[in-house]
Design an enzyme around this catalytic site. Structure first.
Site: not given
Length: 893
Positions: A567, A778
């Site tokens: 990420d 996430d």
């Protein structure tokens, strides 16, 4: 020692809720595409002890009993410790109902640990009488915040209280019971107690065995070599029966049936399960030696010419050496969990409790036991003292060394509003903290729980040992039988010269000794220890380095990772974005733009939202605002991957990227486009604010990459691991950040479901994929990956969804986690090679393959010593993981 764990996947009761597969099937039947959503069901776990559960019939009965309990999802049964781990939905059932269902089927079940263990306190009432106990229970149940009261065995005056931490705590409960002499009672951990009991049991058995084995060895080997002191042993009691034979029989019998009783019990339980383990081999070998010796004694007592040699010393010495090996093995295994014990003792024993009145005046300053700290207490931490529990600094400033928890040697400055972790060290200033997490809810306690769970879990590599063990023992028994028959037949037909037979033996006795040596030296104990000991040491070592590995599967899977997906915000970047520019695109005043941004973004937890709020507040003060912005928001909504929106003072406000604006038909002028493109070219994120369908202004936000990120990416590439960036940010910013840190493959403007789907597509190529992230968005991707790695400073949801947690929030530990996994798997296979290689080499030597050429023969007692040494060597091999260091070439990068 081989482990037998049965995974009882309990079929759901028909009354249970409809599952995901059925929902997807119904939607697709209607002609709509559907994909399974990651499971977010609430699951609690309890551990039960179910004794005398060995045979397959009982296993099936237990499975049926658990299947009848509404809400039970799965049960894991570990036969060696007679323990059942039950996963269930707490909304549908409780531990009491599970216990009742098991009891109704004729099993004795005891609760080892429940789902709500975090908020329980054990109290001993020193001045309470038996008549007081009922009144105490009644009054406690009516006390504020007390959920449940359990009275222990009669006469012990023990009380266990479950409580709500937001309403009460251990200190308040003790004060409530002060007149009964209440004091905290901390029951010892079952695992520590069992390990101590096991070590003591083996030690006592070994000493008992030595007490009788030493005389047997003296009568058989020492005194006969010291004439005339040993001549009396040859005195005949009855016909050919001598005093030495009788004494050896008398002293060997307690060793065989008292010290060796555990081998009989273990063999019986193994054979009940239609399996065979080390105990079976030891029992067969020692029984062969003992009962053949008894035959020699009886034959000698009834014959005037019979001459035969007994093997009583073989049986007694063999049992003694094996018990010594088991004792040393248990002690060595205890060393493998030293890291866990050190973690558990990081918190200080006492803390300084501050009490203030409503006006902030100090009322008292008292030193209390750390276990008595409650939520929202004010604790004073002087320089050099340890932080007792997790909390937030409300006054003071100091440097805090968090290396004990995170592995980060650098001290971190803490001031008002910062979080502190229990077990860390305050270095210079004085801090006042307000406690937020206490008892089993602290970060330190969670780390201990995670490490303990990882150490007790089974790695996929253990399946190899299980598969080998299924046929290993029968093969060894066959090999021993062939050895005995081979030497016996060869001796009887004269295929080897008579001088090969040691003095005092015949062909049968020589063949029997070779067979017993094969049985003993081939024990698969070392094979069963190869994986669990390595997992235990690696889990503890990882925790000491700030890398929390939640299970053995995660530890083993990480070594196969070929692709790491990152990420961006908070993972590759620092996660503390800063606004570097503010632009107006309409006639809306700057203060109104800031008010709208503050009102909307205050409801978001995203790091960029916080930076916008902080900067907008500064802008308001700069333009003369004297009061805080307290706009009331309605219809607040989050648009994953785009931004947020809502209504303020009857105006519709959107805050987010250009994609969000276009999705809501908000026109994006060329001026806005140029501003956004310029920000993206500089690796900045453009946050636009639209009021009533028109873009009023924008914020340019930059989030710098973390130091060392480029070195991490370079190192991963050097060891053959590809890196990918998947982010919800725009393409231009994502490419700029990726280019700066050395990532070539980028996927931008992805929502949480899109990230998870992208992970699945990477996995479909056959690669083992790791996902590194920190935010709520996430969590789906972390769960979808083969190995989910969460940044420790991220959200609780991300940490819960991940397999590995990096406490330092440092990307260097991604390399540490993968490298530790590789070293652990290497150590496991080395242990397997050592254990199997030892058997492959040792069995032919024990069978006498070297005897015709070099005269080398392994007596059974020596074979037993070698077997014990092999198990100990495997444990010591695993303990070498304690010397693990982060990759040297990486540290120099």
């Amino acid at each position: 020692m081989e482990a037998n764990i049965y995974d009882l996947k309990v079929p759901l009761n028909p009354r249970d809720f409809i599952n995901e597969d059925r929902v997807v099937e119904i939607i697709e039947a209607g002609g709509f595409p559907a994909d399974e959503f990651p499971e977010q069901a609430i699951t609690s776990t309890c551990r039960l002890r179910v004794p005398r559960l060995a045979c397959p019939v009982k296993l099936r009965s237990l499975q049926k009993a658990l299947a009848m309990v509404h809400g039970v999802k799965r049960a894991l049964l570990i036969l060696e410790i007679e323990e059942v781990k039950v996963l269930y939905d707490p909304n549908l059932t409780t531990e009491t109902l599970i216990l009742t269902a098991i009891d109704d089927c004729g099993f004795e079940a005891n609760l080892i640990s429940a789902a709500d263990e975090a908020y329980k306190v054990h109290i001993k009432l020193n001045r309470a009488t038996f008549g007081d106990m009922a009144a105490i229970k009644s009054s406690l149940e009516q006390a504020a915040g007390v959920n449940c009261v359990e009275m222990e065995a009669i006469g012990r005056r023990m009380v266990t209280v479950s409580y709500d931490p937001d309403r009460t705590g251990p200190r308040s409960i003790l004060e409530f019971l002060e007149r009964y002499g209440a004091s905290l009672y901390v029951p010892p951990k079952r695992r520590d107690v069992e390990q101590l009991q096991e070590a003591c049991a083996y030690r006592n058995l070994f000493l008992l065995s030595c007490l009788f084995s030493v005389p047997v060895v003296g009568f058989a080997m020492v005194l006969p070599m010291l004439p005339p002191y040993g001549d009396w042993l040859n005195f005949r009691v009855c016909r050919m029966l001598t005093v030495g034979m009788v004494l050896k029989w008398i002293f060997c019998t307690p060793v065989q049936f008292l010290a060796g009783r555990r081998f009989y019990v273990g063999s019986y339980r193994a054979l009940q399960r239609k399996s065979a383990n080390m105990d079976v081999l030891v029992a067969v070998g020692t029984n062969a030696a003992y009962f053949y010796s008894v035959y020699i004694v009886l034959k000698a007592s009834t014959s005037n010419s019979f001459k035969g040699k007994d093997f009583f010393e073989t049986s007694s010495m063999l049992i003694s050496f094996i018990l010594l090996g088991k004792y040393l093995e248990v002690m060595a295994k205890g060393k493998s969990s030293d890291a866990l014990a050190k973690l558990a003792h990081l918190a200080p024993d006492t803390a300084c409790l501050m009490t203030f009145d409503d006006h902030g005046n100090l009322l008292s300053e008292v030193e209390i036991d750390t276990q008595l700290i409650q939520r929202n207490d004010i604790i004073k931490i002087v320089p050099g003292a340890k932080v007792p529990v997790d909390g937030i600094v409300i006054s003071g400033e100091s440097n805090v060394n968090e290396s004990t928890i995170t592995g980060e040697a650098r001290s971190i400055c803490k001031s008002t509003g910062d979080k502190v972790i229990g077990g860390t060290v305050n270095e210079n200033g004085c801090l006042y903290i307000k406690t937020t997490h206490v008892g089993s809810d602290t970060t330190l306690s969670r780390i201990v729980q995670l490490v303990e769970s990882a150490q007790l879990s089974r790695a996929p590599a253990q399946k190899l040992a299980d598969q080998i063990s299924k046929f290993f023992v029968p093969v060894v028994v066959v090999a021993a039988s062939v050895t005995w028959l081979g030497w016996l037949i060869c001796g009887e037909v004269g295929l080897y010269p008579k001088h090969w037979i040691p003095k005092g033996m015949d062909e049968f006795e020589l063949a029997l000794q070779f067979a017993i040596s094969v049985l003993v030296i081939a024990c698969p104990c070392a094979l069963g220890l190869a994986t669990p000991t390595a997992i235990m040491v690696a889990s503890g070592k990882g925790a000491s380095l700030g890398v929390l590995i939640k299970g053995a599967s995660a530890l083993q899977n990480a070594y196969k990772v070929k692709t790491v997906v990152f990420d961006k915000t908070g993972t590759l970047t620092v996660g503390r974005p800063q606004v570097v520019s503010v632009v107006l695109f309409s006639t809306v005043p700057m203060q109104e733009l800031c008010d709208a941004a503050i009102a909307i973004e205050s409801n978001s937890k995203h790091p960029i939202a916080k930076s916008v709020v902080e900067h907008a507040n500064k802008m308001r003060r700069k333009f003369g605002a004297r009061s805080e912005c307290r706009k009331r928001i309605q219809n607040f909504e989050v648009f994953p991957g785009g931004g947020v929106g809502g209504r303020i003072d009857r105006k519709t406000v959107l805050v987010g990227n250009r994609r969000l604006m276009r999705a809501h038909s908000v026109p994006v002028s060329p001026q806005v486009d140029r501003y956004a493109i310029e920000n993206e070219r500089l690796a900045q994120t453009c946050v636009l604010v639209a009021i009533n369908g028109k873009i009023a202004g924008g914020f340019g936000v930059i989030d710098a990459p973390k130091p060392g990120t480029k070195a991490v990416i370079s190192f991963l590439r050097s060891i053959g691991i590809s890196t990918i960036l998947v982010t919800g940010d725009n393409w231009a910013t994502a490419f700029a950040v990726a280019r700066g840190v050395g990532i070539n493959e980028v996927f931008a403007e992805m929502d949480p479901i899109g990230k998870a789907n992208k992970i699945k597509s990477f996995k479909s190529t056959g690669n083992i994929v790791a996902m590194v992230g920190d935010g709520v968005n996430d969590s789906h991707a972390l769960a979808a990956a083969d190995v989910g790695i969460a940044i420790g400073a991220g959200t609780n949801i991300a940490i819960e969804a991940a397999d590995i947690v990096l406490m330092r929030s440092n990307l260097e530990d991604v390399v540490t986690a993968i490298d530790l996994s590789r070293q652990t798997v290497y150590r496991i296979w080395l242990n397997y090679i050592w254990a199997l290689g030892y058997n492959i080499i040792g069995m032919p030597i024990a069978a006498g393959i070297l005897y015709p050429f070099f005269g080398i023969r392994l007596p059974p007692w020596l074979a037993g010593a070698c077997m014990a040494a092999s198990s100990l060597s495997v444990v010591c091999s695993s303990l070498l993981l304690k010397c693990y260091r982060r990759p040297l070439n990486f540290q120099s990068a």
